[in-house]
Scaffold this active site. Sequence first.
Site, PDB file in Angstrom:
ATOM      1  N   THR A  70       0.825  -1.209   0.000  1.00 28.66           N
ATOM      2  CA  THR A  70       0.000   0.000   0.000  1.00 28.66           C
ATOM      3  C   THR A  70       0.859   1.259   0.000  1.00 28.66           C
ATOM      4  OG1 THR A  70      -1.942  -1.014   1.022  1.00 28.66           O
ATOM      5  CG2 THR A  70      -1.660   1.344   1.343  1.00 28.66           C
ATOM      6  N   ASN A 149      -5.579  -9.157  -8.050  1.00 30.71           N
ATOM      7  CA  ASN A 149      -5.620  -9.907  -6.796  1.00 30.71           C
ATOM      8  C   ASN A 149      -6.923 -10.670  -6.584  1.00 30.71           C
ATOM      9  OD1 ASN A 149      -6.507  -7.077  -6.590  1.00 30.71           O
ATOM     10  ND2 ASN A 149      -7.061  -7.581  -4.494  1.00 30.71           N
ATOM     11  N   GLN A 178       0.969  -9.150  -6.642  1.00 28.90           N
ATOM     12  CA  GLN A 178       0.434 -10.502  -6.823  1.00 28.90           C
ATOM     13  C   GLN A 178       1.207 -11.324  -7.847  1.00 28.90           C
ATOM     14  OE1 GLN A 178      -1.780 -12.269  -5.237  1.00 28.90           O
ATOM     15  NE2 GLN A 178      -2.543 -10.679  -3.863  1.00 28.90           N
ATOM     16  N   SER A 198       5.420  -6.627  -2.341  1.00 31.70           N
ATOM     17  CA  SER A 198       5.072  -6.748  -0.926  1.00 31.70           C
ATOM     18  C   SER A 198       5.630  -8.060  -0.384  1.00 31.70           C
ATOM     19  CB  SER A 198       3.554  -6.707  -0.740  1.00 31.70           C
ATOM     20  OG  SER A 198       3.209  -6.872   0.618  1.00 31.70           O
ATOM     21  N   HIS A 200       4.946  -9.900   2.368  1.00 36.78           N
ATOM     22  CA  HIS A 200       4.111 -10.947   2.962  1.00 36.78           C
ATOM     23  C   HIS A 200       3.314 -11.739   1.932  1.00 36.78           C
ATOM     24  CE1 HIS A 200      -0.139  -9.331   2.998  1.00 36.78           C
ATOM     25  NE2 HIS A 200       0.511  -8.232   2.711  1.00 36.78           N
ATOM     26  N   THR A 236      13.674   5.940  10.402  1.00 37.94           N
ATOM     27  CA  THR A 236      14.731   4.942  10.608  1.00 37.94           C
ATOM     28  C   THR A 236      14.394   3.652   9.859  1.00 37.94           C
ATOM     29  OG1 THR A 236      15.229   5.848  12.788  1.00 37.94           O
ATOM     30  CG2 THR A 236      16.019   3.614  12.315  1.00 37.94           C
ATOM     31  N   CYS A 322      -8.861  -7.008   1.305  1.00 37.64           N
ATOM     32  CA  CYS A 322      -9.104  -5.605   1.655  1.00 37.64           C
ATOM     33  C   CYS A 322     -10.590  -5.271   1.692  1.00 37.64           C
ATOM     34  CB  CYS A 322      -8.409  -4.685   0.652  1.00 37.64           C
ATOM     35  SG  CYS A 322      -6.630  -4.904   0.589  1.00 37.64           S
TER      36      CYS A 322
END
Length: 377
Positions: A70, A149, A178, A198, A200, A236, A322
């Site tokens: 995102t 997705n 995806q 992404s 994950h 950071t 989502c």
Amino acid sequence: MIYLDNSATTKVLPEIMDTFIAVNEKYWANPSSIHEFGHNTNELLRSAREQVAEILHTSSSKIYFTSGGTESNNLAIFGLANKYKFRGKHILVSKIEHPSVLEAAKQLNTLGFEVEFIPVDSKGIIDLVELQKLLRKETSLVSVMHVNNEIGAIQPIEAISKMVRSNSKAVIHIDAVQSFGKLPIDFKRYDIDALTISSHKIHGLKGSGLLALSKTREVEPMILGGGQEAGIRSGTTPVPLAVCTAKAIRIASASLEKNTTEMKRLTEELVHFLRGFENIKIISPDTRAPHIVTFSVRKVKGEVIINALQKRNVIVSTSSACSSRQTKTSHVLQAMHISDDYIKGVIRLSISSLTTEQEIDTFKKIFTEVINVIKGD
């Protein structure tokens, strides 16, 4: 548990979790610090950036680690639109993009940009004729997801890129959240300017991802502060997450061909099985990503099927994670003009490299029992 919702998220690989723990224990200094401990941590971060750049065929200075898909998509839409607005303020995105692209694009409409949405056909594929009509000389950004997705539709990136280059000076952003790890995608293979990954979605950790640019492109920052990530993404840098993202990308890239072949075999087996039910319609196109099969049961709500399967310890999804908790109809299905008889009964099955043949066989047995009780019309 049989988990078939891998497009929502994937299980973290043990070796990635081991790396996360090891980096936190040995390299927990701030990489911006000037002492030796900080320098050593920064060297580890630099190595992770170089590894990703080598796989994607770009410069390590063009890899920006983020909190995930995102943020990366937002950075691409806002950052590229603002950087190249001197070329024009006309933006194109497809109608079936992820909300992190759609909502960002809509926001640009309120900031003096003109955003138009590229239609798709009944298979969820961008209409190239309509794309050609929409492109202008002042089009400065085109953003398209490689794999949808919700239905697994694969967009013709090469054809899209050629058309954009021939009709505008627009930069091209590809949402590869995806597709990475399931299909080949990099800057050498496709003439694109930016892509999003992404962690994950490829058995890495949540809260991490990246935006990668081609060697000649730049982006305006969205998060201002201490100037980390070459000033593009201040704050950071979470080195353990960045290192684990790089490792997830390395593993996915190295095993791409093997994993894709097996996932494709399993999803084709699922499609063949589902076509045996006369009240089921396959929503995914025949040419689809190897890990997604989306279907619908006639005049049955998807939630009914999901709940029935969940009671048998089988986890599936209605569409995207989502929006699965929302009651509104999927914008993807609306763009595809799915009929009223099927639009409420959509189920997405999404597998991963960890999914086994035995799990698929068990799913087929349980699903048959469930659907015979539900009796779709």
